[in-house]
Motif scaffolding. Structure first.
Motif, PDB file in Angstrom:
ATOM      1  N   ILE A 167      -3.174  17.854   0.028  1.00  0.00           N
ATOM      2  CA  ILE A 167      -2.529  16.735  -0.660  1.00  0.00           C
ATOM      3  C   ILE A 167      -1.024  16.895  -0.456  1.00  0.00           C
ATOM      4  O   ILE A 167      -0.489  17.978  -0.646  1.00  0.00           O
ATOM      5  N   ARG A 168      -0.357  15.816  -0.070  1.00  0.00           N
ATOM      6  CA  ARG A 168       1.089  15.891   0.095  1.00  0.00           C
ATOM      7  C   ARG A 168       1.709  14.520  -0.175  1.00  0.00           C
ATOM      8  O   ARG A 168       1.024  13.485  -0.142  1.00  0.00           O
ATOM      9  N   VAL A 169       3.008  14.533  -0.443  1.00  0.00           N
ATOM     10  CA  VAL A 169       3.759  13.300  -0.641  1.00  0.00           C
ATOM     11  C   VAL A 169       4.332  12.853   0.698  1.00  0.00           C
ATOM     12  O   VAL A 169       4.839  13.672   1.476  1.00  0.00           O
ATOM     13  N   VAL A 170       4.248  11.551   0.972  1.00  0.00           N
ATOM     14  CA  VAL A 170       4.783  10.994   2.221  1.00  0.00           C
ATOM     15  C   VAL A 170       5.665   9.797   1.894  1.00  0.00           C
ATOM     16  O   VAL A 170       5.575   9.202   0.815  1.00  0.00           O
ATOM     17  N   ASN A 171       6.523   9.440   2.833  1.00  0.00           N
ATOM     18  CA  ASN A 171       7.385   8.270   2.676  1.00  0.00           C
ATOM     19  C   ASN A 171       6.767   7.015   3.274  1.00  0.00           C
ATOM     20  O   ASN A 171       7.203   5.893   2.975  1.00  0.00           O
ATOM     21  N   SER A 172       5.781   7.192   4.148  1.00  0.00           N
ATOM     22  CA  SER A 172       5.085   6.056   4.754  1.00  0.00           C
ATOM     23  C   SER A 172       3.706   6.518   5.186  1.00  0.00           C
ATOM     24  O   SER A 172       3.436   7.711   5.273  1.00  0.00           O
ATOM     25  N   GLY A 173       2.835   5.549   5.447  1.00  0.00           N
ATOM     26  CA  GLY A 173       1.497   5.884   5.922  1.00  0.00           C
ATOM     27  C   GLY A 173       0.613   6.508   4.869  1.00  0.00           C
ATOM     28  O   GLY A 173      -0.320   7.240   5.202  1.00  0.00           O
ATOM     29  N   GLY A 174       0.866   6.226   3.596  1.00  0.00           N
ATOM     30  CA  GLY A 174       0.068   6.812   2.530  1.00  0.00           C
ATOM     31  C   GLY A 174      -1.312   6.193   2.416  1.00  0.00           C
ATOM     32  O   GLY A 174      -1.559   5.073   2.886  1.00  0.00           O
ATOM     33  N   ASN A 175      -2.216   6.926   1.793  1.00  0.00           N
ATOM     34  CA  ASN A 175      -3.520   6.350   1.432  1.00  0.00           C
ATOM     35  C   ASN A 175      -3.744   6.376  -0.082  1.00  0.00           C
ATOM     36  O   ASN A 175      -4.735   5.842  -0.572  1.00  0.00           O
ATOM     37  N   PHE A 176      -2.835   7.013  -0.820  1.00  0.00           N
ATOM     38  CA  PHE A 176      -2.838   7.000  -2.282  1.00  0.00           C
ATOM     39  C   PHE A 176      -1.445   6.509  -2.688  1.00  0.00           C
ATOM     40  O   PHE A 176      -0.454   7.204  -2.510  1.00  0.00           O
ATOM     41  N   HIS A 177      -1.391   5.302  -3.221  1.00  0.00           N
ATOM     42  CA  HIS A 177      -0.112   4.640  -3.484  1.00  0.00           C
ATOM     43  C   HIS A 177       0.199   4.657  -4.980  1.00  0.00           C
ATOM     44  O   HIS A 177      -0.630   4.236  -5.797  1.00  0.00           O
ATOM     45  N   VAL A 178       1.392   5.138  -5.326  1.00  0.00           N
ATOM     46  CA  VAL A 178       1.837   5.191  -6.715  1.00  0.00           C
ATOM     47  C   VAL A 178       2.937   4.159  -6.890  1.00  0.00           C
ATOM     48  O   VAL A 178       4.021   4.291  -6.317  1.00  0.00           O
ATOM     49  N   GLN A 195      -1.707  -5.783   0.695  1.00  0.00           N
ATOM     50  CA  GLN A 195      -1.158  -5.175   1.902  1.00  0.00           C
ATOM     51  C   GLN A 195      -1.491  -3.688   1.966  1.00  0.00           C
ATOM     52  O   GLN A 195      -1.818  -3.159   3.033  1.00  0.00           O
ATOM     53  N   LEU A 196      -1.422  -3.013   0.822  1.00  0.00           N
ATOM     54  CA  LEU A 196      -1.670  -1.577   0.790  1.00  0.00           C
ATOM     55  C   LEU A 196      -3.149  -1.240   0.963  1.00  0.00           C
ATOM     56  O   LEU A 196      -3.499  -0.221   1.572  1.00  0.00           O
ATOM     57  N   VAL A 197      -4.013  -2.076   0.410  1.00  0.00           N
ATOM     58  CA  VAL A 197      -5.462  -1.840   0.491  1.00  0.00           C
ATOM     59  C   VAL A 197      -6.134  -3.114   0.997  1.00  0.00           C
ATOM     60  O   VAL A 197      -6.623  -3.923   0.203  1.00  0.00           O
ATOM     61  N   PRO A 198      -6.157  -3.334   2.290  1.00  0.00           N
ATOM     62  CA  PRO A 198      -6.818  -4.531   2.821  1.00  0.00           C
ATOM     63  C   PRO A 198      -8.287  -4.570   2.379  1.00  0.00           C
ATOM     64  O   PRO A 198      -8.975  -3.561   2.393  1.00  0.00           O
ATOM     65  N   GLY A 199      -8.725  -5.741   1.960  1.00  0.00           N
ATOM     66  CA  GLY A 199     -10.100  -5.878   1.506  1.00  0.00           C
ATOM     67  C   GLY A 199     -10.281  -5.642   0.031  1.00  0.00           C
ATOM     68  O   GLY A 199     -11.413  -5.718  -0.479  1.00  0.00           O
ATOM     69  N   ILE A 200      -9.217  -5.349  -0.708  1.00  0.00           N
ATOM     70  CA  ILE A 200      -9.317  -5.153  -2.143  1.00  0.00           C
ATOM     71  C   ILE A 200      -9.877  -6.421  -2.785  1.00  0.00           C
ATOM     72  O   ILE A 200      -9.555  -7.539  -2.374  1.00  0.00           O
ATOM     73  N   SER A 201     -10.716  -6.268  -3.780  1.00  0.00           N
ATOM     74  CA  SER A 201     -11.389  -7.423  -4.368  1.00  0.00           C
ATOM     75  C   SER A 201     -10.438  -8.244  -5.227  1.00  0.00           C
ATOM     76  O   SER A 201      -9.450  -7.733  -5.772  1.00  0.00           O
ATOM     77  N   ALA A 202     -10.754  -9.524  -5.358  1.00  0.00           N
ATOM     78  CA  ALA A 202      -9.951 -10.414  -6.207  1.00  0.00           C
ATOM     79  C   ALA A 202      -9.984  -9.950  -7.656  1.00  0.00           C
ATOM     80  O   ALA A 202      -8.993 -10.084  -8.388  1.00  0.00           O
ATOM     81  N   GLU A 203     -11.124  -9.383  -8.078  1.00  0.00           N
ATOM     82  CA  GLU A 203     -11.231  -8.909  -9.460  1.00  0.00           C
ATOM     83  C   GLU A 203     -10.260  -7.761  -9.730  1.00  0.00           C
ATOM     84  O   GLU A 203      -9.628  -7.701 -10.788  1.00  0.00           O
ATOM     85  N   THR A 204     -10.128  -6.855  -8.763  1.00  0.00           N
ATOM     86  CA  THR A 204      -9.224  -5.725  -8.949  1.00  0.00           C
ATOM     87  C   THR A 204      -7.770  -6.183  -8.920  1.00  0.00           C
ATOM     88  O   THR A 204      -6.948  -5.711  -9.715  1.00  0.00           O
ATOM     89  N   VAL A 205      -7.437  -7.102  -8.027  1.00  0.00           N
ATOM     90  CA  VAL A 205      -6.074  -7.643  -7.993  1.00  0.00           C
ATOM     91  C   VAL A 205      -5.744  -8.297  -9.329  1.00  0.00           C
ATOM     92  O   VAL A 205      -4.663  -8.086  -9.904  1.00  0.00           O
ATOM     93  N   ASN A 206      -6.660  -9.089  -9.846  1.00  0.00           N
ATOM     94  CA  ASN A 206      -6.427  -9.750 -11.134  1.00  0.00           C
ATOM     95  C   ASN A 206      -6.259  -8.734 -12.250  1.00  0.00           C
ATOM     96  O   ASN A 206      -5.399  -8.887 -13.130  1.00  0.00           O
ATOM     97  N   GLU A 207      -7.053  -7.671 -12.213  1.00  0.00           N
ATOM     98  CA  GLU A 207      -6.950  -6.629 -13.234  1.00  0.00           C
ATOM     99  C   GLU A 207      -5.568  -5.972 -13.202  1.00  0.00           C
ATOM    100  O   GLU A 207      -4.944  -5.746 -14.242  1.00  0.00           O
ATOM    101  N   ILE A 208      -5.093  -5.668 -12.012  1.00  0.00           N
ATOM    102  CA  ILE A 208      -3.777  -5.036 -11.878  1.00  0.00           C
ATOM    103  C   ILE A 208      -2.676  -5.951 -12.404  1.00  0.00           C
ATOM    104  O   ILE A 208      -1.761  -5.505 -13.105  1.00  0.00           O
ATOM    105  N   GLN A 209      -2.766  -7.232 -12.105  1.00  0.00           N
ATOM    106  CA  GLN A 209      -1.709  -8.161 -12.485  1.00  0.00           C
ATOM    107  C   GLN A 209      -1.721  -8.529 -13.964  1.00  0.00           C
ATOM    108  O   GLN A 209      -0.706  -9.027 -14.480  1.00  0.00           O
ATOM    109  N   THR A 210      -2.833  -8.290 -14.645  1.00  0.00           N
ATOM    110  CA  THR A 210      -2.949  -8.752 -16.032  1.00  0.00           C
ATOM    111  C   THR A 210      -3.124  -7.621 -17.036  1.00  0.00           C
ATOM    112  O   THR A 210      -3.452  -7.879 -18.199  1.00  0.00           O
ATOM    113  N   LEU A 211      -2.922  -6.371 -16.636  1.00  0.00           N
ATOM    114  CA  LEU A 211      -3.040  -5.264 -17.585  1.00  0.00           C
ATOM    115  C   LEU A 211      -2.165  -5.523 -18.799  1.00  0.00           C
ATOM    116  O   LEU A 211      -0.982  -5.830 -18.682  1.00  0.00           O
TER     117      LEU A 211
END
Length: 323
Positions: A167-178, A195-211
């Motif tokens: 596990i390491r921190v990177v400035n680009s090319g990550g697969n775990f985005h904080v 953009q970060l997770v292509p194919g992410i579901s609409a339900e998850t996007v909505n959940e993130i935006q409405t927490l």
């Protein structure tokens, strides 16, 4: 790509680049023909515009989280000592806590929404190296970014050491985005997370935006389509409105949960995987959970009954014997 729920200006840069291109063109022209000097008044240079002031809602979030942190600390919560003589635990308790935290889900998707529901699941973790990349919203100033990067880097080094997983921190090319974002940026984070997770579901996007403000932070880990049990991507949401200790606490809990410890348990102590908020930062108990999770004797996809005897043996080993 199915989601697993575990428990953000360039106009100034654009102007500068445009100005540089214009200067280059003039220099090329000067090599051939000397232009007539322009003596007309020059407009005063304009500074790059910053973000607009945070909304009243974002400011109210900041006041709310400051009051929450102050109350918890005054009540003796958000401990940073990792536990001590007042928080003993046995190998049997460690194994039971691991089963509840690693082999049960805290949330289930129902009707397009994530709802709190304890559900038996399968063991999930990363097989590939984890590259953790921080992303900062426009309201995170340089000093805060430097502090956040330092906290994240130190913590990730610790996770790598205790889990034995790369596990390491990177400035680009990550697969775990904080994502360090405020409420205003959270509401419009859809394009970024897609953009970060292509194919992410609409339900998850909505959940993130409405927490709601009552969700201090969150993490979403993703496996390949088809129901696999190994993670390939993750997104953690850290609210920029948090004061210092709650901010660090969110980083510790969400990144650790995104490694494959998706649930909470009221029996786990000393632990950040307990909703009572007694502990702010990863404890020795939690380090052992990560050590068990990434032991080669366990494999992704194991169900509770299959994993239980193996977990008990590992727990006894890391605790120095049965207890």
């Amino acid at each position: 790509m199915p989601a697993r729920l575990q428990s953000d200006k360039a106009t100034g840069i654009g102007r500068i680049l445009g100005r540089a291109a214009l200067v280059g063109a003039c220099l090329a022209l000067a090599a051939c023909v000397m232009p007539t000097p322009d003596t007309s008044p020059r407009p005063e240079p304009r500074e790059a515009e910053g973000p607009p002031p945070p909304s009243a809602e974002s400011e109210s979030f900041a006041r709310y989280y400051a009051s929450v942190q102050a109350r918890l600390v005054s009540d003796g919560m958000l401990r940073t000592d990792g536990g001590g003589v007042d928080t003993p635990f046995s190998a049997a308790q460690l194994a039971a806590n691991f089963e509840r935290i690693a082999l049960y889900d805290e949330y289930a998707l129902s009707g397009g929404r994530f709802i709190a529901q304890q559900t038996p699941s399968r063991l999930r973790r990363w097989d590939q190296p984890v590259r953790i990349q921080p992303h900062f919203g426009a309201y995170v100033d340089d000093a805060q970014q430097a502090e956040d990067r330092s906290v994240l880097s130190t913590y990730v080094s610790r996770l790598a050491r205790v889990s034995g997983h790369p596990i390491r921190v990177v400035n680009s090319g990550g697969n775990f985005h904080v994502l360090y974002i405020n409420r205003d940026e959270q509401r419009t984070a859809g394009d970024l997370v897609r953009q970060l997770v292509p194919g992410i579901s609409a339900e998850t996007v909505n959940e993130i935006q409405t927490l709601s403000r009552f969700t201090f932070c969150s993490v979403y880990a993703f496996s390949q389509a088809g129901g696999g049990s190994t993670y390939v991507a993750a997104i953690a949401i850290i609210r920029d409105e948090h004061p210092d200790l709650l901010r660090r606490s969110c980083v510790h809990e969400e990144v650790a949960q995104g490694m494959g410890l998706p649930n909470d348990s009221p029996a786990a102590r000393p632990s950040i995987f307990n909703d009572d908020e007694e502990f702010a930062l990863l404890t020795r108990h939690d380090e052992l959970l990560l050590r068990i999770l990434y032991d080669d004797r366990l494999t992704p996809g194991m169900q509770p009954d299959e994993a239980r005897p193996i977990v008990r043996r590992i727990a006894e080993e890391v605790m120095g014997g049965p207890s």
